[in-house]
Write an enzyme that holds these catalytic residues in place. Structure first.
Site, PDB file in Angstrom:
ATOM      1  N   TYR A 177       0.855  -1.190   0.000  1.00  0.00           N
ATOM      2  CA  TYR A 177       0.000   0.000   0.000  1.00  0.00           C
ATOM      3  C   TYR A 177       0.889   1.237   0.000  1.00  0.00           C
ATOM      4  O   TYR A 177       1.850   1.319   0.759  1.00  0.00           O
ATOM      5  CB  TYR A 177      -0.888  -0.015   1.244  1.00  0.00           C
ATOM      6  CG  TYR A 177      -1.778   1.202   1.383  1.00  0.00           C
ATOM      7  CD1 TYR A 177      -2.824   1.435   0.490  1.00  0.00           C
ATOM      8  CD2 TYR A 177      -1.578   2.117   2.418  1.00  0.00           C
ATOM      9  CE1 TYR A 177      -3.644   2.548   0.632  1.00  0.00           C
ATOM     10  CE2 TYR A 177      -2.401   3.230   2.563  1.00  0.00           C
ATOM     11  CZ  TYR A 177      -3.429   3.432   1.668  1.00  0.00           C
ATOM     12  OH  TYR A 177      -4.255   4.523   1.805  1.00  0.00           O
ATOM     13  N   ASP A 180       9.270   2.775   0.019  1.00  0.00           N
ATOM     14  CA  ASP A 180       8.198   3.440   0.745  1.00  0.00           C
ATOM     15  C   ASP A 180       8.357   3.075   2.214  1.00  0.00           C
ATOM     16  O   ASP A 180       7.954   2.000   2.665  1.00  0.00           O
ATOM     17  CB  ASP A 180       6.826   2.995   0.221  1.00  0.00           C
ATOM     18  CG  ASP A 180       5.690   3.701   0.959  1.00  0.00           C
ATOM     19  OD1 ASP A 180       5.963   4.357   1.970  1.00  0.00           O
ATOM     20  OD2 ASP A 180       4.537   3.584   0.506  1.00  0.00           O
ATOM     21  N   LYS A 202       4.140   8.984   8.916  1.00  0.00           N
ATOM     22  CA  LYS A 202       3.834   8.389  10.228  1.00  0.00           C
ATOM     23  C   LYS A 202       4.788   8.867  11.348  1.00  0.00           C
ATOM     24  O   LYS A 202       4.580   9.954  11.870  1.00  0.00           O
ATOM     25  CB  LYS A 202       3.734   6.879  10.108  1.00  0.00           C
ATOM     26  CG  LYS A 202       2.557   6.508   9.164  1.00  0.00           C
ATOM     27  CD  LYS A 202       2.147   5.070   9.164  1.00  0.00           C
ATOM     28  CE  LYS A 202       0.847   4.883   8.384  1.00  0.00           C
ATOM     29  NZ  LYS A 202       0.973   4.213   7.099  1.00  0.00           N
TER      30      LYS A 202
HETATM   31  C1  LIG Z   1       0.281   4.660   5.732  1.00  0.00           C
HETATM   32  C2  LIG Z   1       1.062   4.419   4.517  1.00  0.00           C
HETATM   33  C3  LIG Z   1       0.999   5.302   3.417  1.00  0.00           C
HETATM   34  C4  LIG Z   1       0.020   6.442   3.349  1.00  0.00           C
HETATM   35  O1  LIG Z   1       0.253   7.394   4.340  1.00  0.00           O
HETATM   36  P1  LIG Z   1      -0.956   8.379   4.740  1.00  0.00           P
HETATM   37  O2  LIG Z   1      -0.335   9.292   5.736  1.00  0.00           O
HETATM   38  O3  LIG Z   1      -2.028   7.500   5.297  1.00  0.00           O
HETATM   39  O4  LIG Z   1      -1.378   9.081   3.515  1.00  0.00           O
HETATM   40  C5  LIG Z   1       1.849   5.082   2.351  1.00  0.00           C
HETATM   41  N1  LIG Z   1       2.704   4.055   2.348  1.00  0.00           N
HETATM   42  C6  LIG Z   1       2.786   3.175   3.375  1.00  0.00           C
HETATM   43  C7  LIG Z   1       3.779   2.073   3.320  1.00  0.00           C
HETATM   44  C8  LIG Z   1       1.949   3.323   4.486  1.00  0.00           C
HETATM   45  O5  LIG Z   1       2.025   2.431   5.474  1.00  0.00           O
END
Ligand SMILES: *Cc1c(COP(=O)(O)O)cnc(C)c1O
Length: 429
Positions: free
Chosen positions: A145, A240, A268
């Site tokens: 994701y 990511d 995060k």
């Molecule tokens: C949470 C997450 C996102 C998206 O971040 P948001 O702050 O919710 O937009 C993108 N990549 C990864 C791996 C994530 O865990």
């Protein structure tokens, strides 16, 4: 579930105001049934709901909270910043301090740009890799994701997996046309796809530890293989690390696995619980970003002073000792959960990297999205509700990782394991 009347009432009202009563889909408990809990307060490892019940928290704001909720150092940094103005729309020292803290921790980072969420970070990163290479295609992995970005919602994990959707409505085929899907942990599959799309792939985008289909670690050699394949095909490697950054190690997954990506996406943890994202990497690539270069990306509230202060307060208080604590806590929970499953003769895979962990109720180790989906979801739903009633807030989906913080104690972990064993006994009875 009638024992949470205030949550029930708030949910009912919320449903008349917001789609599904929530502002992000997984929160709605659709994957586990029942109605979501509304919270009014959090401190350390604990959440307190609208009916004054308390829970040991294993969502930790989906990993954003690493020092524990309402950490005094973070709260005072936010208060101090707020008293000096909540937004300037102009540069300030807080951005410099946080940028320096992050760049010093993560070796591959030479330049960084702050945004307001992880989604914004991946959105900008793919624009940047396309600008840098003049190619359009992006290779991503099934079950990974990368935020709610149109072109990245193909077989994405997290909420979209929770709801069993292959992708999202409202995304034109012309947009996902340039998204190539590979199997996680399958370097041969990646090589095949790169060979079939020679000279067309701008980047491989990967969660270096997969946390959005439940916790799926990279197999030994998988990330190394991606780095090698990227070099051979002149493709950029984008980690990511929105979830793993500053959680799985002081310098994130890049440090933990000793791989140098060309670009990183962050979020995060770097916001200390406030909305922050960032992307960064090699100087020559980041120099393509406006105002230095032709790749446009901007944000009215980017580098927000409260968010920068919260992120700096969180990160500057996370040193090697804290990461060792997280590792110890994680190992303790892993051992306990394994023992509980064995004790009840329930087939399960407890998978962990540092303070991120998942229990898959399935026979064999989970290395990719198809294998993750073999988990017994109804069983997880039952365990989830049993744990909730006992005062433990697990992620409300079988396909999400659980997160610990430095505020969790060994006693919290031991109580969790006991409750988990009792829940399994109830469920199989
Ligand atoms: C949470 C997450 C996102 C998206 O971040 P948001 O702050 O919710 O937009 C993108 N990549 C990864 C791996 C994530 O865990």
């Amino acid at each position: 579930m009638t024992n949470r009347p205030n949550s029930e009432a708030l949910y009912k009202e919320a449903c008349g105001l917001m789609p599904g009563g929530v502002n992000s889909p997984v929160r709605a408990f659709k994957a586990v049934g029942g109605t979501p809990v509304f919270f009014k307060r959090a401190k350390g490892a604990y959440l307190f709901d609208a009916d004054d019940r308390s829970y040991v928290d294993y969502v930790s704001s989906w990993g954003a909270i690493l020092l524990g909720h309402a950490d005094d150092r973070v709260v005072s940094a936010i208060s101090a910043a707020a008293a000096n103005g909540t937004s300037f729309g102009a540069p300030h020292e807080g951005e410099v301090r946080l940028a320096k803290e992050i760049i010093e921790r993560v070796e591959p980072l030479e330049r960084i740009r702050f945004v307001n969420s992880g989604t914004e970070a991946t959105l900008a990163a793919i624009r940047l890799v396309r600008a840098a290479t003049g190619r359009n295609k992006i290779l991503k992995f099934e079950g990974n994701y990368h935020g709610a970005v149109d072109s990245l919602l193909a077989k994405a994990g997290s909420g979209i997996a929770t709801f069993g959707l292959p992708d999202s409505a409202g995304v034109p085929k012309s947009i996902t046309h340039d998204t190539l899907l590979a199997k996680y942990n399958d370097a041969a599959n990646v090589e095949e796809i790169l060979n079939a799309n020679r000279g067309e792939v701008a980047a491989i985008l990967v969660e270096p530890v997969s946390g959005n289909m439940g916790l799926v670690p990279p197999k030994p050699g998988f990330l190394q293989a991606l780095r090698r394949l990227c070099d051979e095909h002149a493709v950029l490697l984008v980690f990511d690390e929105v979830m793993t950054g500053f959680r799985v190690a002081k310098g994130g997954a890049a440090e933990r696995f000793g791989i140098t990506p060309d670009l990183l996406c962050m979020g995060k943890v770097i916001g200390g619980g406030l909305p922050v994202g960032a992307y960064g990497g090699r100087k020559d690539l980041m120099d393509l970003v406006a105002p230095l270069g032709p790749m446009y990306q901007a944000g009215t509230l980017s580098g927000n002073p409260l968010a920068m202060a919260a992120g700096y307060a969180a990160l500057s208080n996370l040193d090697q000792e804290q990461y060792e604590t997280l590792e110890t806590l994680g190992a303790r929970l892993e051992a306990g959960l394994n023992q509980a499953c064995q004790g009840e003769s329930i087939a399960a895979q407890v998978q962990r990297v540092g303070s991120m962990i998942s229990v898959f109720f399935t026979e064999q180790p989970v290395n990719d999205f198809d294998e993750a989906n073999t988990t017994n979801k109804p069983l997880f739903g039952s365990v989830f509700h049993s744990m909730l009633d006992k005062g433990f807030y697990l992620p409300p989906s079988a396909l999400e990782a659980w997160f610990m913080t430095t505020s969790h104690t060994e006693a919290d972990i031991d109580r969790t394991v006991e409750a988990f064993a009792a829940s399994l006994r109830e469920v199989v009875a």
